[in-house]
Design a protein around this motif. Structure first.
Motif, PDB file in Angstrom:
ATOM      1  N   VAL A  23      -1.295   7.362   3.839  1.00 20.33           N
ATOM      2  CA  VAL A  23      -1.991   6.316   3.104  1.00 20.33           C
ATOM      3  C   VAL A  23      -3.435   6.332   3.610  1.00 20.33           C
ATOM      4  N   ASP A  24      -4.367   6.452   2.697  1.00 19.65           N
ATOM      5  CA  ASP A  24      -5.774   6.505   3.077  1.00 19.65           C
ATOM      6  C   ASP A  24      -6.277   5.098   3.398  1.00 19.65           C
ATOM      7  N   ARG A  25      -6.568   4.861   4.656  1.00 20.71           N
ATOM      8  CA  ARG A  25      -7.073   3.566   5.097  1.00 20.71           C
ATOM      9  C   ARG A  25      -8.548   3.645   5.456  1.00 20.71           C
ATOM     10  N   THR A  26      -9.217   4.665   4.959  1.00 17.89           N
ATOM     11  CA  THR A  26     -10.625   4.851   5.264  1.00 17.89           C
ATOM     12  C   THR A  26     -11.469   3.899   4.420  1.00 17.89           C
ATOM     13  N   ALA A  68       0.380  -2.478   8.772  1.00 17.39           N
ATOM     14  CA  ALA A  68      -0.109  -1.708   7.619  1.00 17.39           C
ATOM     15  C   ALA A  68       0.009  -0.203   7.859  1.00 17.39           C
ATOM     16  N   TYR A  69       0.582   0.168   8.976  1.00 14.56           N
ATOM     17  CA  TYR A  69       0.766   1.583   9.307  1.00 14.56           C
ATOM     18  C   TYR A  69       2.222   2.004   9.190  1.00 14.56           C
ATOM     19  N   VAL A  70       3.058   1.115   8.640  1.00 18.38           N
ATOM     20  CA  VAL A  70       4.486   1.395   8.509  1.00 18.38           C
ATOM     21  C   VAL A  70       4.850   1.436   7.024  1.00 18.38           C
ATOM     22  N   ALA A  71       5.326   2.602   6.578  1.00 12.43           N
ATOM     23  CA  ALA A  71       5.762   2.735   5.178  1.00 12.43           C
ATOM     24  C   ALA A  71       7.110   2.038   5.039  1.00 12.43           C
ATOM     25  N   PRO A  72       7.403   1.454   3.938  1.00 13.17           N
ATOM     26  CA  PRO A  72       6.656   1.342   2.683  1.00 13.17           C
ATOM     27  C   PRO A  72       5.717   0.141   2.619  1.00 13.17           C
ATOM     28  N   TRP A  75       2.151   1.031   1.763  1.00  9.85           N
ATOM     29  CA  TRP A  75       1.882   1.341   0.356  1.00  9.85           C
ATOM     30  C   TRP A  75       1.541   0.065  -0.401  1.00  9.85           C
ATOM     31  N   SER A  76       2.301  -0.975  -0.160  1.00  9.74           N
ATOM     32  CA  SER A  76       2.080  -2.256  -0.831  1.00  9.74           C
ATOM     33  C   SER A  76       0.724  -2.847  -0.442  1.00  9.74           C
ATOM     34  N   ILE A  77       0.412  -2.812   0.834  1.00  9.03           N
ATOM     35  CA  ILE A  77      -0.860  -3.361   1.312  1.00  9.03           C
ATOM     36  C   ILE A  77      -2.029  -2.597   0.700  1.00  9.03           C
ATOM     37  N   LYS A  78      -1.950  -1.282   0.713  1.00  8.94           N
ATOM     38  CA  LYS A  78      -3.034  -0.474   0.146  1.00  8.94           C
ATOM     39  C   LYS A  78      -3.181  -0.744  -1.348  1.00  8.94           C
ATOM     40  N   ASN A  79      -2.079  -0.925  -2.041  1.00  8.21           N
ATOM     41  CA  ASN A  79      -2.127  -1.246  -3.467  1.00  8.21           C
ATOM     42  C   ASN A  79      -2.834  -2.583  -3.696  1.00  8.21           C
ATOM     43  N   HIS A  80      -2.508  -3.587  -2.890  1.00 12.32           N
ATOM     44  CA  HIS A  80      -3.161  -4.894  -3.025  1.00 12.32           C
ATOM     45  C   HIS A  80      -4.660  -4.785  -2.760  1.00 12.32           C
ATOM     46  N   ILE A  81      -5.034  -4.023  -1.750  1.00  9.12           N
ATOM     47  CA  ILE A  81      -6.451  -3.859  -1.427  1.00  9.12           C
ATOM     48  C   ILE A  81      -7.172  -3.141  -2.567  1.00  9.12           C
ATOM     49  N   ASN A  82      -6.566  -2.093  -3.086  1.00  7.21           N
ATOM     50  CA  ASN A  82      -7.189  -1.376  -4.212  1.00  7.21           C
ATOM     51  C   ASN A  82      -7.384  -2.301  -5.411  1.00  7.21           C
ATOM     52  N   GLU A  83      -6.365  -3.107  -5.722  1.00  3.83           N
ATOM     53  CA  GLU A  83      -6.481  -4.050  -6.836  1.00  3.83           C
ATOM     54  C   GLU A  83      -7.563  -5.088  -6.562  1.00  3.83           C
TER      55      GLU A  83
END
Length: 152
Positions: A23-26, A68-72, A75-83
């Protein structure tokens, strides 16, 4: 019992394997010339509220918690941030056109008035992001002042 253990075994194998899906957290670098708080020379009392309740999802300054470093979950956190960044990114404020900025300010004020932001799920994990009525009012007033000025 053997079937249960077999299912548990394969479940644990699957959980271990999905940890390898990256998951790209950059965070992109922040250009102060287009950052909301710099563009408007936002007062510190407003800036601190924005940073504690908004910037994790609505800027390029996200601070990822350990979980935020544990799948899945990651994935959910990154999706929320992207949105969140799609709807409003304070770090890229200066790149938006005037109509988009106006809509973002109006939506932000409305979301605060109707208690839609910050999200309840976010506040549950980050109690420091819970806004008091006074803080919400301060943000709403600030956004509305910018709207009235027409200089957004």
């Amino acid at each position: 019992m053997k079937t249960f253990l077999n299912i548990l075994y394969w479940f644990l194998i699957a959980v271990a394997l999905i940890q390898f899906i990256p998951v790209d957290r950059t965070n992109k670098p922040v250009d102060p010339k287009v950052d909301f708080v710099k563009v408007f020379k936002t007062p510190q009392h407003i800036t601190s509220v924005l940073r504690k309740a908004c910037y994790d999802c609505h800027s390029n300054e996200t601070v990822y918690p350990d979980y935020a470093y544990v799948a899945p979950i990651s994935w959910s956190i990154k999706n929320h941030i992207n949105e969140g960044r799609e709807h409003l990114n304070f770090s890229e404020w200066g790149t938006y056109n005037k109509e988009l900025k106006k809509g973002m300010l109006e939506n932000s004020a409305a979301d605060l008035k109707q208690n839609r932001m910050p999200l309840a799920g976010y506040v549950a994990q980050h109690p420091e992001a819970r806004l008091t009525d006074a803080e919400k009012k301060r943000l709403v007033n600030y956004f509305e002042e910018i709207l009235k000025s027409g200089n957004y």
